[in-house]
Motif scaffolding. Sequence first.
Motif, PDB file in Angstrom:
ATOM      1  N   GLU A 212       2.120  18.828   8.716  1.00  0.00           N
ATOM      2  CA  GLU A 212       3.570  18.785   8.500  1.00  0.00           C
ATOM      3  C   GLU A 212       3.922  17.450   7.832  1.00  0.00           C
ATOM      4  OE1 GLU A 212       5.789  18.591  12.156  1.00  0.00           O
ATOM      5  OE2 GLU A 212       7.657  18.119  11.091  1.00  0.00           O
ATOM      6  N   VAL A 213       4.822  17.480   6.871  1.00  0.00           N
ATOM      7  CA  VAL A 213       5.262  16.232   6.239  1.00  0.00           C
ATOM      8  C   VAL A 213       6.506  15.733   6.984  1.00  0.00           C
ATOM      9  CG1 VAL A 213       6.036  15.149   4.099  1.00  0.00           C
ATOM     10  CG2 VAL A 213       4.327  16.995   4.034  1.00  0.00           C
ATOM     11  N   LEU A 214       6.429  14.512   7.536  1.00  0.00           N
ATOM     12  CA  LEU A 214       7.559  13.959   8.300  1.00  0.00           C
ATOM     13  C   LEU A 214       8.454  13.103   7.417  1.00  0.00           C
ATOM     14  CD1 LEU A 214       5.708  12.692  11.526  1.00  0.00           C
ATOM     15  CD2 LEU A 214       6.745  14.921  11.142  1.00  0.00           C
ATOM     16  N   ALA A 215       7.833  12.447   6.430  1.00  0.00           N
ATOM     17  CA  ALA A 215       8.618  11.591   5.529  1.00  0.00           C
ATOM     18  C   ALA A 215       7.957  11.618   4.160  1.00  0.00           C
ATOM     19  CB  ALA A 215       8.655  10.163   6.071  1.00  0.00           C
ATOM     20  N   ARG A 216       8.753  11.348   3.122  1.00  0.00           N
ATOM     21  CA  ARG A 216       8.205  11.382   1.757  1.00  0.00           C
ATOM     22  C   ARG A 216       8.680  10.157   0.979  1.00  0.00           C
ATOM     23  NH1 ARG A 216      12.183  16.376   0.532  1.00  0.00           N
ATOM     24  NH2 ARG A 216      14.108  15.178   0.717  1.00  0.00           N
TER      25      ARG A 216
ATOM     26  N   PHE B 132       0.824  -1.214   0.000  1.00  0.00           N
ATOM     27  CA  PHE B 132       0.000   0.000   0.000  1.00  0.00           C
ATOM     28  C   PHE B 132       0.859   1.266   0.000  1.00  0.00           C
ATOM     29  CE2 PHE B 132      -3.009  -3.041   1.538  1.00  0.00           C
ATOM     30  CZ  PHE B 132      -4.275  -2.543   1.236  1.00  0.00           C
ATOM     31  N   CYS B 133       0.641   2.139  -0.966  1.00  0.00           N
ATOM     32  CA  CYS B 133       1.258   3.469  -0.938  1.00  0.00           C
ATOM     33  C   CYS B 133       0.157   4.494  -1.204  1.00  0.00           C
ATOM     34  CB  CYS B 133       2.329   3.604  -2.020  1.00  0.00           C
ATOM     35  SG  CYS B 133       3.734   2.521  -1.778  1.00  0.00           S
ATOM     36  N   ALA B 134      -0.287   5.160  -0.155  1.00  0.00           N
ATOM     37  CA  ALA B 134      -1.328   6.186  -0.324  1.00  0.00           C
ATOM     38  C   ALA B 134      -0.679   7.453  -0.843  1.00  0.00           C
ATOM     39  CB  ALA B 134      -2.009   6.447   1.007  1.00  0.00           C
ATOM     40  N   LEU B 135      -1.297   8.017  -1.863  1.00  0.00           N
ATOM     41  CA  LEU B 135      -0.793   9.289  -2.410  1.00  0.00           C
ATOM     42  C   LEU B 135      -1.561  10.399  -1.714  1.00  0.00           C
ATOM     43  CD1 LEU B 135       0.313   7.220  -4.333  1.00  0.00           C
ATOM     44  CD2 LEU B 135      -0.387   8.656  -6.229  1.00  0.00           C
ATOM     45  N   ILE B 136      -0.855  11.176  -0.927  1.00  0.00           N
ATOM     46  CA  ILE B 136      -1.575  12.161  -0.116  1.00  0.00           C
ATOM     47  C   ILE B 136      -1.069  13.574  -0.368  1.00  0.00           C
ATOM     48  CG2 ILE B 136      -2.379  10.665   1.752  1.00  0.00           C
ATOM     49  CD1 ILE B 136       0.067  11.056   3.257  1.00  0.00           C
ATOM     50  N   GLU B 137      -1.957  14.472  -0.119  1.00  0.00           N
ATOM     51  CA  GLU B 137      -1.630  15.889  -0.252  1.00  0.00           C
ATOM     52  C   GLU B 137      -1.839  16.502   1.121  1.00  0.00           C
ATOM     53  OE1 GLU B 137      -3.362  19.612  -2.718  1.00  0.00           O
ATOM     54  OE2 GLU B 137      -3.862  17.608  -3.463  1.00  0.00           O
ATOM     55  N   SER B 138      -0.883  17.294   1.533  1.00  0.00           N
ATOM     56  CA  SER B 138      -1.063  17.948   2.835  1.00  0.00           C
ATOM     57  C   SER B 138      -2.040  19.108   2.701  1.00  0.00           C
ATOM     58  CB  SER B 138       0.279  18.454   3.353  1.00  0.00           C
ATOM     59  OG  SER B 138       0.040  19.322   4.439  1.00  0.00           O
TER      60      SER B 138
ATOM     61  N   GLU C 111       9.096   5.752  -7.484  1.00  0.00           N
ATOM     62  CA  GLU C 111       7.829   5.726  -8.218  1.00  0.00           C
ATOM     63  C   GLU C 111       7.492   7.136  -8.706  1.00  0.00           C
ATOM     64  OE1 GLU C 111       6.495   3.088  -9.230  1.00  0.00           O
ATOM     65  OE2 GLU C 111       7.503   1.637  -7.958  1.00  0.00           O
ATOM     66  N   PHE C 112       6.381   7.253  -9.418  1.00  0.00           N
ATOM     67  CA  PHE C 112       6.045   8.569  -9.984  1.00  0.00           C
ATOM     68  C   PHE C 112       5.640   9.552  -8.898  1.00  0.00           C
ATOM     69  CE2 PHE C 112       2.013   6.356  -9.879  1.00  0.00           C
ATOM     70  CZ  PHE C 112       1.099   7.337  -9.524  1.00  0.00           C
ATOM     71  N   TYR C 113       5.446   9.031  -7.673  1.00  0.00           N
ATOM     72  CA  TYR C 113       5.069   9.929  -6.585  1.00  0.00           C
ATOM     73  C   TYR C 113       6.246  10.291  -5.679  1.00  0.00           C
ATOM     74  CZ  TYR C 113       3.818   5.066  -5.411  1.00  0.00           C
ATOM     75  OH  TYR C 113       3.794   3.709  -5.305  1.00  0.00           O
ATOM     76  N   ALA C 114       7.474  10.031  -6.157  1.00  0.00           N
ATOM     77  CA  ALA C 114       8.659  10.422  -5.378  1.00  0.00           C
ATOM     78  C   ALA C 114       8.542  11.891  -4.979  1.00  0.00           C
ATOM     79  CB  ALA C 114       9.915  10.194  -6.205  1.00  0.00           C
ATOM     80  N   GLY C 115       8.845  12.186  -3.737  1.00  0.00           N
ATOM     81  CA  GLY C 115       8.791  13.567  -3.251  1.00  0.00           C
ATOM     82  C   GLY C 115       7.466  13.903  -2.584  1.00  0.00           C
ATOM     83  N   SER C 116       6.431  13.083  -2.802  1.00  0.00           N
ATOM     84  CA  SER C 116       5.138  13.423  -2.177  1.00  0.00           C
ATOM     85  C   SER C 116       5.070  12.820  -0.769  1.00  0.00           C
ATOM     86  CB  SER C 116       3.974  12.993  -3.067  1.00  0.00           C
ATOM     87  OG  SER C 116       3.861  11.598  -3.048  1.00  0.00           O
ATOM     88  N   PRO C 117       4.178  13.339   0.084  1.00  0.00           N
ATOM     89  CA  PRO C 117       4.191  12.953   1.506  1.00  0.00           C
ATOM     90  C   PRO C 117       3.864  11.478   1.730  1.00  0.00           C
ATOM     91  CG  PRO C 117       2.764  14.880   1.135  1.00  0.00           C
ATOM     92  CD  PRO C 117       3.167  14.377  -0.207  1.00  0.00           C
TER      93      PRO C 117
END
Length: 679
Positions: free
Chosen positions: A558-562, A548-554, A566-572
């Motif tokens: 606060e983002v603690l880890a990213r 499971f990798c949930a793609l989330i938007e803050s 994958e194409f979502y590298a850098g997202s929270p």
Amino acid sequence: MKILPKVSRFLHGGDYSPEQWPSKQWREDIDKMEQAGVNALTLGVFAWSALEPEEGVYTMDWLGEVMDLLAARGHHAILATPSAAQPAWMSKAYPQVLRSPIGGQRNRHGMRVNFCVSYPYYRQKVAAMNTELARRFGKHPALVAWHISNEFFDPCYCSNCEEAFRQWLRARYGSLDQLNHSWNTAFWSHTFTDWSQIEAPGGTGENSCEALWVNWKRFSSGQYASFIRNEVIPIRKHSPGIPVTTNLMGTHEPLDYWRLAAELDFVSMDAYPFYDCRPEMLDHGIEHSFVFDLMRSFKRGNPWALMECTPSSANWMPFMKLKRPQIHRLGSMQAVAHGSDSVMYFQWRQGMGGREKFHGAVLDHTGSTQTRVFKEIAEVGEWLQKMTPVLGLRTKADVALLYDWENRWAIEAACGPTKDYKQYVPTCVAHYKGFWSQGISVDVIQSTEDFGSYKLLVVPMLYMLRPGVAERMEAFVRDGGTLVATYWTGLVDEDDRLFDTSFPGPLAPMLGIENEETDILYPDEHAGVEALPGNSLGLEGGWKATTFCALIESKGAEVLARYTSEFYAGSPAVTRNLYGKGTAYYIGFRAGHDFHAAFYGKLATQLGLQRALEAPLPEGVTVQVREDGESRFLFLMNFSGVEAVVELGSVNATELVSGQANVKQVYLEPYGVEILRVH
Ligand code: GLA
């Protein structure tokens, strides 16, 4: 609080079936109890045909004789009601008594737990039997508890149950319009226009309506709860003050045990872990700690009873591997560490025939007291005797972890997001391990329990939010609590309808995020996750995300880890949101123990969660606590195959069994256990 008002020692004993033996054997078998340090027998579990050999003819003298023998020696009896196996005459005369498994075709006679839970005649017969038993033995000096039936198992799918289900649905939904709307039955033309069109799910029937499945299981759990109530009424009337229980089976999927537990005075459980001294045993150990904490939580921290375990091996396991020396002691003490006030076995004496003739027993088929097993049981008996001060003590947990049956049914019924890797229970256990390995006590509760007494609420995969749960979680955090939710939380309501807002549904504002999509990885894939420098929890390093990798938007969190791949590298991947006086975390990916250890380690320090000992514990070792305001006992248990040393720091302790005082460190042999009294 003690669970058995008449008893002031640990119950130690097991199931005994005198009806399988000639009467001259009974005295001999009971005479051996003391040598094994055994003080209790459970009688009558499957004895219906011996108690009522023909309809209306009760033959109970034999049971009276055995109970008298126990009383004469100061031993205890747990008396079972025999409803788990109706006699053959009944199945023949009243075929509707037989259970119908999924698909709805009635079984023939045989096996056990082969009855229909709704059939009125069976309920009447059970009530009549229990009235006879309770009238006759309800005040017997040996009697300390009633054991209702045995291991309630699975819904019955017969036409009687289906009809009762329809009635139940009418009461729940009021109208078909409401039901059709709640279940979204317009899908695939499943709209019902008459109540009679609704059938039990499964088999060759309806398999594509998740709400039907979840409601069927809700209904069936309620049927078993009312079956128990029907059993208990005559017992309470004729045997006042003697508590009732039934033996549960951990996280057994088909029945919501919270519903059953509510009918009981205390909870008991049968535990058959695979303690085979292989590396996987550590995980089995943690799973059982989790389940034992669930037992403790059913009655809000009161003790429960280990009703069955095997003294050596269990014949239904794929391999009847013997418990290695001292493994039985570890398993027994583990149950006590997590709140059990008993260690009971299946079985006291091995039967001479039938399906369980090869099952482990304290007395083997020869009745010998010289066997390895008998001697190990006697040693556990000695330990339990020395442990009397632990009896009735509780465990105070700062942490509650949610394991919710209705949520589990809904997750399992759903088509998606993965067929075989949803793993709800293993996910709960994986989060639990983050605390187990730190010696932090955890209550395992359902989502409708009160959260008020906890500092931290852990919410793995709470896909279904039952009514009021989101509001109570929000209130918990607003008032200063800390909550951790994961991916696949907050998707549907109690009827499995998607929330019409972004995920995690009504929890989104509190978590300060929105979860637009969730990527599901193949089993041989993983994504990378890394901590953000300077994050407020102090997380450092990187981890693997699996399945499971949930793609989330803050949305303010606060983002603690990213993610790092994958194409979502850098997202929270992990977030933290301040909300009212509290904090809400979201873990977007399925993590391994390395992440849970780091994350819950930091959180424990930040929140000041109480650890059993301050020093870090060696791998595979846990420490669990039983206490009240005056006494505190630590159970140090090593589930690994290597020896371990545990430092006690400033704790001033005495070893309970050996009596050694001023212990500063404890040496644990592989699979060893020690119990300390803390001063
Ligand atoms: C269950 C039952 C017992 C016996 C054991 C065997 O727990 O309650 O009657 O069949 O399994 O392991």
